[in-house]
Design a protein around this motif. Sequence first.
Motif, PDB file in Angstrom:
ATOM      1  N   UNK A 143      34.617  53.006  43.738  1.00 49.64           N
ATOM      2  CA  UNK A 143      34.622  51.992  42.680  1.00 49.64           C
ATOM      3  C   UNK A 143      36.003  51.880  42.040  1.00 49.64           C
ATOM      4  N   UNK A 144      36.635  53.034  41.833  1.00 50.99           N
ATOM      5  CA  UNK A 144      37.977  53.004  41.260  1.00 50.99           C
ATOM      6  C   UNK A 144      38.966  52.307  42.183  1.00 50.99           C
ATOM      7  N   UNK A 145      38.868  52.655  43.493  1.00 47.01           N
ATOM      8  CA  UNK A 145      39.758  52.012  44.463  1.00 47.01           C
ATOM      9  C   UNK A 145      39.503  50.504  44.539  1.00 47.01           C
ATOM     10  N   UNK A 146      38.214  50.114  44.517  1.00 46.23           N
ATOM     11  CA  UNK A 146      37.876  48.687  44.559  1.00 46.23           C
ATOM     12  C   UNK A 146      38.407  47.964  43.330  1.00 46.23           C
ATOM     13  N   UNK A 147      38.271  48.634  42.175  1.00 45.23           N
ATOM     14  CA  UNK A 147      38.787  48.041  40.937  1.00 45.23           C
ATOM     15  C   UNK A 147      40.307  47.911  41.012  1.00 45.23           C
ATOM     16  N   UNK A 148      40.960  48.942  41.589  1.00 44.33           N
ATOM     17  CA  UNK A 148      42.418  48.894  41.714  1.00 44.33           C
ATOM     18  C   UNK A 148      42.857  47.785  42.667  1.00 44.33           C
ATOM     19  N   UNK A 149      42.097  47.650  43.772  1.00 45.12           N
ATOM     20  CA  UNK A 149      42.408  46.573  44.730  1.00 45.12           C
ATOM     21  C   UNK A 149      42.281  45.204  44.061  1.00 45.12           C
ATOM     22  N   UNK A 150      41.209  45.039  43.264  1.00 44.97           N
ATOM     23  CA  UNK A 150      41.034  43.758  42.558  1.00 44.97           C
ATOM     24  C   UNK A 150      42.177  43.514  41.575  1.00 44.97           C
ATOM     25  N   UNK A 151      42.602  44.583  40.899  1.00 39.65           N
ATOM     26  CA  UNK A 151      43.724  44.440  39.966  1.00 39.65           C
ATOM     27  C   UNK A 151      44.998  44.028  40.704  1.00 39.65           C
ATOM     28  N   UNK A 152      45.236  44.689  41.859  1.00 36.13           N
ATOM     29  CA  UNK A 152      46.433  44.365  42.637  1.00 36.13           C
ATOM     30  C   UNK A 152      46.370  42.942  43.183  1.00 36.13           C
ATOM     31  N   UNK A 153      45.166  42.540  43.646  1.00 35.60           N
ATOM     32  CA  UNK A 153      45.017  41.174  44.149  1.00 35.60           C
ATOM     33  C   UNK A 153      45.258  40.156  43.044  1.00 35.60           C
TER      34      UNK A 153
END
Length: 377
Positions: free
Chosen positions: A34-44
């Motif tokens: 979930x943290x990685x997914x949230x980080x990916x969304x932030x980066x996107x």
Amino acid sequence: MARLQSLAAAATAAAVAATAAIVLSSLLYNRKCRRLAARVRELEASLATAAEKAAAERRGRVRAQQSLRRALSEQEPRSDEARPAKAPASYPMAPIENGTPRQPLVVPLARATLAFDPVRVPAEALEGLASYSHCWVLYVFHLNTDLDKMWKDPARSKLKAKVRVPRLKGGKMGVLATRSPHRPNPIGLSVAKVEAVDGHAILLSGVDLVDGTPVLDIKPYLPYSDSVKGAAIPNWLEVDAALAVKSIHFTEHFISALSSCWLHVQKQSLYASADEFQDLIKEVLSWDIRSVSQRIRPHQVNMGSKANDYNGNETDKDRCDEPGSSITYHLHLEGIDVSYRIDEDANIIVENAALLPGAANQNRHSCLTWRDKLGIL
């Protein structure tokens, strides 16, 4: 028996411990995911914001450069600097005058006057040209926004090897396999019909050049050597009507506004009447002249220049006023700003016409100039 019970209890404890470890590991893994997914969304989101900011900055630079060019072109020379207008020192021919379709001969009504610098090219150099039906025009894509950098500092010009092609709906192709104006050397080549020759000027039709284009040279078109029988083209160019619009409708308000504008520009226009000028507009708009980026994501640019048919770089002559399906585009022809909209089904509604600043004061060749050579155009 007691030993067996002890072993069973130990096994149960081990199983519980293993299950707890698995559950804990799964929880930790899910939390990490979930943290990685949230980080990916932030980066996107950050990447999208940066891309939009870069695009906005580029559009701002393009508009600023266009405004500067217009301001410089409209500046009046001081009295002590007044002198006869002539072509730039680098070019033997003066700017060409016309509106701009996408490719040569696509719009037969698109006319232009090509004027020679009499100091460098005598009128005798044109003798015999009127006997040809067509000629080649070699010119410079002078409105490319990266032109100065390309010529003054080519190492920093960062030429794009691939560009977006309108017929491929955003798909890319090698720049040298396209007609993109953004080339290693920004030189264009178009064929045009020779309507008449008079002194140091040539009347052309079927042209696709921007008003003010500096011309390098012209050459007569020779069918026996310039026309190649059986010439092959890629499949993506063979798609019929890939850029054709469905319909073009002129509103009553536009017709009324055009009549008013025509009273001010008719003496400077290459067209004999407002009706003929309206036919020109219809021919120009019969192909979707918007760039790929405008069709995919409309933004604030101007219509009328050839400079951005490819790769999403904004064209010099087009502007849109509002986002979304109600966006209004502006086509600049013959000193008139033509406003139109285009819906999702490629139906065009031409809504208004307005005079551009200084349109009625331009000193240029007009229909009246060529009347004796052609009769009534």
